[in-house]
Each structure stands twice: as C-alpha cells, then as structure tokens.
Design a protein around this motif. Structure first.
Motif, PDB file in Angstrom:
ATOM      1  N   CYS A  76       0.833  -1.186   0.000  1.00  0.00           N
ATOM      2  CA  CYS A  76       0.000   0.000   0.000  1.00  0.00           C
ATOM      3  C   CYS A  76       0.870   1.239   0.000  1.00  0.00           C
ATOM      4  N   PHE A  78       0.410   3.747   1.705  1.00  0.00           N
ATOM      5  CA  PHE A  78       0.401   4.374   3.026  1.00  0.00           C
ATOM      6  C   PHE A  78       1.672   4.062   3.816  1.00  0.00           C
ATOM      7  N   CYS A 114     -10.885  -9.977  -3.691  1.00  0.00           N
ATOM      8  CA  CYS A 114     -10.069  -9.147  -4.592  1.00  0.00           C
ATOM      9  C   CYS A 114      -8.863  -9.915  -5.164  1.00  0.00           C
ATOM     10  N   ILE A 117      -4.986  -9.208  -3.855  1.00  0.00           N
ATOM     11  CA  ILE A 117      -4.483  -9.861  -2.643  1.00  0.00           C
ATOM     12  C   ILE A 117      -4.342 -11.367  -2.855  1.00  0.00           C
ATOM     13  N   THR A 143      -6.360  -1.273   5.486  1.00  0.00           N
ATOM     14  CA  THR A 143      -7.201  -0.474   4.595  1.00  0.00           C
ATOM     15  C   THR A 143      -8.491  -1.182   4.188  1.00  0.00           C
ATOM     16  N   CYS A 144      -8.439  -2.482   3.987  1.00  0.00           N
ATOM     17  CA  CYS A 144      -9.680  -3.172   3.567  1.00  0.00           C
ATOM     18  C   CYS A 144      -9.766  -4.552   4.216  1.00  0.00           C
ATOM     19  N   LYS A 147      -7.440  -7.349   2.847  1.00  0.00           N
ATOM     20  CA  LYS A 147      -6.045  -7.259   3.286  1.00  0.00           C
ATOM     21  C   LYS A 147      -5.904  -7.672   4.751  1.00  0.00           C
ATOM     22  N   CYS A 310      -3.454   4.476  -7.255  1.00  0.00           N
ATOM     23  CA  CYS A 310      -2.237   4.459  -6.436  1.00  0.00           C
ATOM     24  C   CYS A 310      -1.008   4.112  -7.248  1.00  0.00           C
ATOM     25  N   CYS A 344      -7.739   7.522  -0.717  1.00  0.00           N
ATOM     26  CA  CYS A 344      -8.139   6.129  -0.996  1.00  0.00           C
ATOM     27  C   CYS A 344      -9.604   5.946  -0.607  1.00  0.00           C
ATOM     28  N   CYS A 377     -13.618  -5.593  -4.816  1.00  0.00           N
ATOM     29  CA  CYS A 377     -13.049  -4.486  -4.039  1.00  0.00           C
ATOM     30  C   CYS A 377     -14.234  -3.598  -3.667  1.00  0.00           C
ATOM     31  N   TYR A 380     -13.895   0.594  -3.547  1.00  0.00           N
ATOM     32  CA  TYR A 380     -13.901   1.292  -4.851  1.00  0.00           C
ATOM     33  C   TYR A 380     -15.183   1.016  -5.634  1.00  0.00           C
TER      34      TYR A 380
HETATM   35  S1  BJ8 Z   1      -4.133   3.556  -0.737  1.00  0.00           S
HETATM   36  S2  BJ8 Z   1      -6.099   1.766  -3.126  1.00  0.00           S
HETATM   37  S3  BJ8 Z   1      -2.756   0.836  -2.343  1.00  0.00           S
HETATM   38  S4  BJ8 Z   1      -5.453   0.394   0.010  1.00  0.00           S
HETATM   39  S5  BJ8 Z   1      -6.593  -4.877  -1.772  1.00  0.00           S
HETATM   40  S6  BJ8 Z   1      -8.499  -1.857  -1.444  1.00  0.00           S
HETATM   41  S7  BJ8 Z   1      -8.082  -3.367  -4.612  1.00  0.00           S
HETATM   42  S8  BJ8 Z   1     -10.054  -4.979  -2.115  1.00  0.00           S
HETATM   43  S9  BJ8 Z   1      -5.111  -1.845  -2.999  1.00  0.00           S
HETATM   44 FE1  BJ8 Z   1      -4.938   0.147  -2.141  1.00  0.00          FE
HETATM   45 FE2  BJ8 Z   1      -3.531   1.468  -0.351  1.00  0.00          FE
HETATM   46 FE3  BJ8 Z   1      -5.992   2.289  -0.958  1.00  0.00          FE
HETATM   47 FE4  BJ8 Z   1      -4.050   2.569  -2.685  1.00  0.00          FE
HETATM   48 FE5  BJ8 Z   1      -9.578  -2.952  -3.027  1.00  0.00          FE
HETATM   49 FE6  BJ8 Z   1      -8.173  -5.142  -3.283  1.00  0.00          FE
HETATM   50 FE7  BJ8 Z   1      -8.428  -4.041  -0.897  1.00  0.00          FE
HETATM   51 FE8  BJ8 Z   1      -6.976  -2.857  -2.723  1.00  0.00          FE
END
Ligand code: BJ8
Length: 426
Positions: A76, A78, A114, A117, A143-144, A147, A310, A344, A377, A380
């Motif tokens: 990521c 971040f 997704c 991952i 973040t999600c 992940k 990103c 994001c 995802c 998004y």
């Molecule tokens: S800052 S976009 S790189 S989290 S892994 S969120 S595609 S379901 S990559 Fe991301 Fe950091 Fe945000 Fe950027 Fe969706 Fe898949 Fe999760 Fe993903």
C-alpha cells in the motif's frame, strides 16, 4: 544452468513454477510492449527492468542485504517508504497483478475476493516471487477487509507487521496515525540496527520527493499541445516499476525519458492522432503485469493520458514539505500531513477523491473516464456511484469496468470500450 538458479535456490524459490510464470510474463510483455512501434527510445531501460525484474534487481537487493541493508515488502502507498530509505533499507511493492498464482491462493482464500491480494498471497504460498522470499518484513495495513484478514494467514508464512490506518481523517484518528508512523520508524530502526536521525530522515524524504517529482513531470508530459508522446501503457509500466527499482536511479531514468518526451512534443511526434479520445482511468491500482484495461483502450484507438490510482497520480500528487522542520517530530508531522492527503476509497467520507477526479479531468482535458475496479473491491466498487454521478453532472462521459486478472472477459470489455469511445466521438 540459468544465470540466477543458485540465487533462486538460496531464496527457496520453486524453480519449475517460477520458470512457467516468467515464460508467460515474457510472452505477454513481448506482445503488448516490445512488438509495438514508435515507442520512446528511453523505454529501453524500463523494458530491461521488466526483463530482469526477477534477475538483476533481486541480485542487487541480495547484495545490499549481504552488506547490511534490510528489506520491507509493502502492499500500500500508506507505508512511509521515506523512513526505510533514510535507514538505508529497501522498500518495494508486493501487490500481485498476475492470474498465475490465483488458483493456488484459492485453496486458502475465498474465490469471491479481490484478485490483487489473492495474487500476492498465491505468490507467497507458491514461492514464485523472489521479492517475497527476500523480504525481512512484510508490512501490511488495515485499509480493507481482504487485506487485514489475509495478514493473519500470512503471519504463519513470514514476518508480518500490520499498520493501523484509520478510516477517518479527524483529529483523534490522526493522533493514532502519527503514533503508527512512529511505531513503524522504531520497527525499522530495529531492522536497520541503528537510530533514525533528523538528517537521515530529511535525506530519505528528499530521495522519495525527487522520485515523485520525476513521476509528476512524466504525468504532465503525457498529453501536451495536442501531442501524446508516449502511450498510456508505457507510462503505466514506468509507474509500476517505481515500486521495485532503486529510487535514485529510477528518478534519473524517468527524467531522461521526460527529456526525450519534451523533444518529441517539440517535434510533434505523437503515438495517437490528434482526434483520438483522451481517457482517464480511475480506481483500483494496477500491479504488474496487469495491463488489461490500458491495452484494450489503446488498441481501440484512444489514448490513456492519466491514472487516478495508487499506481499513478495518487502516489506522486503530493510531496512531503520539510520547510521549517527542525526536529524528527516535525518531520514525522510532515509525513503524516502528506500521507493523510491520500484519498483512498477506504476513507469515509471521501469527498476529496471526487474533487480530485473532476479537477484532473479538467486539467488534462479528458474526453472520458473509465472507472476501473477490481472484482470484489467493495470500497472502490461502492464509491463508484458517487464518483460516476459527479462526473456525469459535469458532463464527462464515464464507463465503469469491474474485472479481475483472467483473460476471459477481454472481448466483452473490448466491445463495451469500443461503444463508449464511439459515443465520445459522436
Ligand atoms: S491507498 S487503493 S494501495 S489500500 S486490496 S483496497 S483493490 S479490495 S489496494 Fe490500495 Fe492502499 Fe488504498 Fe491505494 Fe480494493 Fe483489493 Fe483491498 Fe486494494
């Protein structure tokens, strides 16, 4: 014997599967990149990085580690790579963009998840990605859902640290975030075996700022004075490589490419005719070798001139401001300041992203937007409604594409893209 066999054995790579992976990558790369005419000459460096992505670059990393460096794999933008660079470590991206390891990943993970991952996790269980194998630490974040639950499985396979990224940007969340950045720094100090100093962090910030500035320069040159001097697919490749290459060398090579593009613009050398639609792709990141949507759009006669993603604009839009910083704490605050500008879809609410997409469309004189989301995802995918509504309100045509890494839907996407472009031309 293959030149890197010994290194792969040392890294415990599954050599047979790895060869299959690299053969497939080589074929795809030749078809989409090497066989295309009219590419800038400076792309030769980036082509070679891909050819040697599991060769020379890994050799460099192994050598650096033998000389006392350390490695951090991230998923990521971040993760504050400036701190790793400041401590003379190597930080790189581990997001997976390949279909190859997914069937194996699906023996551990749900299918309706997704692909980014699943692909990355599959590389680890297959032992086909040397970046995974050479990493001292895998840095995950919250973040999600896909992940954060996958990190729990990865912990059984390698050394993982999870950074708590808040989902809001209020003051309480920012305090937590600052603490996470400092914890990250301490973790890096342990890996490096030395303390982080003000001067070292400032230097690390400068190196990454220079990299982002070079990427932004490229971004500004992609469509100028009716000239598109570089294909979107090539620009995407350059951005993807930023997550693997040495940052100092990379910045220099991107600037060399930009010099060539400036010359092309002066001479009116364009890879797309003047009337071709100019497209912005907005959404989830495209980790290599995910070149699916760009190749379809450009084969259909439109130029991709920007990525609001990103692996794209979101990564290099903002730099860290070190002006007036006198202490390490000042620098940490500046890092927080810059990283909390990232828009994001994991944040709620996330109005900045909508503003940024619209501004980008105006700045780049975009004819249409492809809203790209990886299957499953949710962040998004759900945010697509607000972003596409706002675009329509501005009179900007938009097409939403949800897809994964398989090639099964390529013709279906092509038909939709062609119809979308026809609509724009009319
Ligand atoms: S800052 S976009 S790189 S989290 S892994 S969120 S595609 S379901 S990559 Fe991301 Fe950091 Fe945000 Fe950027 Fe969706 Fe898949 Fe999760 Fe993903």
């Amino acid at each position: 014997m293959e030149p890197y066999t010994k290194m792969y054995e040392d890294l415990n790579i599954d050599i047979e599967k790895h060869k299959m992976l690299m053969d497939a990558l080589g074929r795809l790369f030749a078809e989409l990149f090497l066989n295309r005419k009219g590419r800038p000459k400076s792309m030769a460096y980036f082509d070679n990085v891909i050819a040697e992505i599991h060769g020379k670059r890994i050799e460099e990393i192994v050598k650096a580690k033998n000389n006392g460096s350390f490695t951090v794999g991230a998923f990521c933008i971040f993760v504050p790579e400036e701190i790793v660079v400041a401590l003379e470590g190597i930080c790189y991206g581990l997001c997976g963009g390949a279909q190859f390891p997914i069937p194996e990943a699906e023996t551990h993970l749900p299918r309706n998840m997704c692909p980014l991952i699943k692909s990355a996790y599959g590389f680890k269980i297959q032992r086909t990605c040397p970046y995974f194998q050479v990493a001292d630490l895998i840095y995950g974040e919250t973040t999600c859902e896909a992940k954060k639950k996958t990190w729990e499985l990865l912990e059984d396979l390698c050394n993982v640290h999870v950074m708590h990224i808040p989902h809001k940007k209020d003051e309480v969340s920012k305090r937590l975030w600052l603490k996470e950045i400092k914890d990250f720094s301490e973790k890096m100090e342990k890996l490096a075996g030395k303390r982080l100093t003000f001067d070292a962090l400032k230097r690390g910030i400068e190196i990454v700022n220079t990299k982002r500035a070079a990427m932004k320069r490229l971004f500004d040159l992609r469509y100028k004075d009716e000239v598109v001097p570089i294909a979107g697919l090539d620009a995407l490749l350059v951005y993807q490589i930023s997550f693997y290459d040495d940052p100092v060398r990379y910045s220099q090579k991107v600037n060399e490419l930009c010099d060539e593009l400036e010359e092309r613009i002066l001479q009116g050398i364009t890879v797309f005719p003047k009337e071709s639609p100019k497209i912005l792709v907005s959404g989830t990141p495209m980790a290599p070798p995910n070149w699916k949507v760009h190749s379809i759009v450009e084969e259909s006669g439109a130029a991709v001139v920007a990525e609001e993603a990103c692996i794209g604009y979101r990564y290099f839009r903002d730099n860290i401001d070190v002006e007036g910083c006198k202490t390490l704490d000042d620098l940490f605050l500046s890092i927080l300041e810059r990283y909390s500008k990232i828009d994001c879809a994991c944040f709620t609410p996330n109005p900045e992203r909508i503003e940024n997409v619209i501004n980008l469309c105006k700045k780049k004189k975009i004819d249409g937007v492809i809203y790209y989301t990886l299957s499953f995802c949710h962040t998004y995918n759900i945010e697509a409604k607000k972003v596409t509504d706002a675009l329509k309100k501005e009179g900007i045509p938009v097409l939403k594409i949800e897809t994964d890494y398989s090639f099964e839907d390529v013709e279906q996407i092509r038909t939709r893209v062609e119809a979308f472009l026809e609509g724009i031309k009319e």
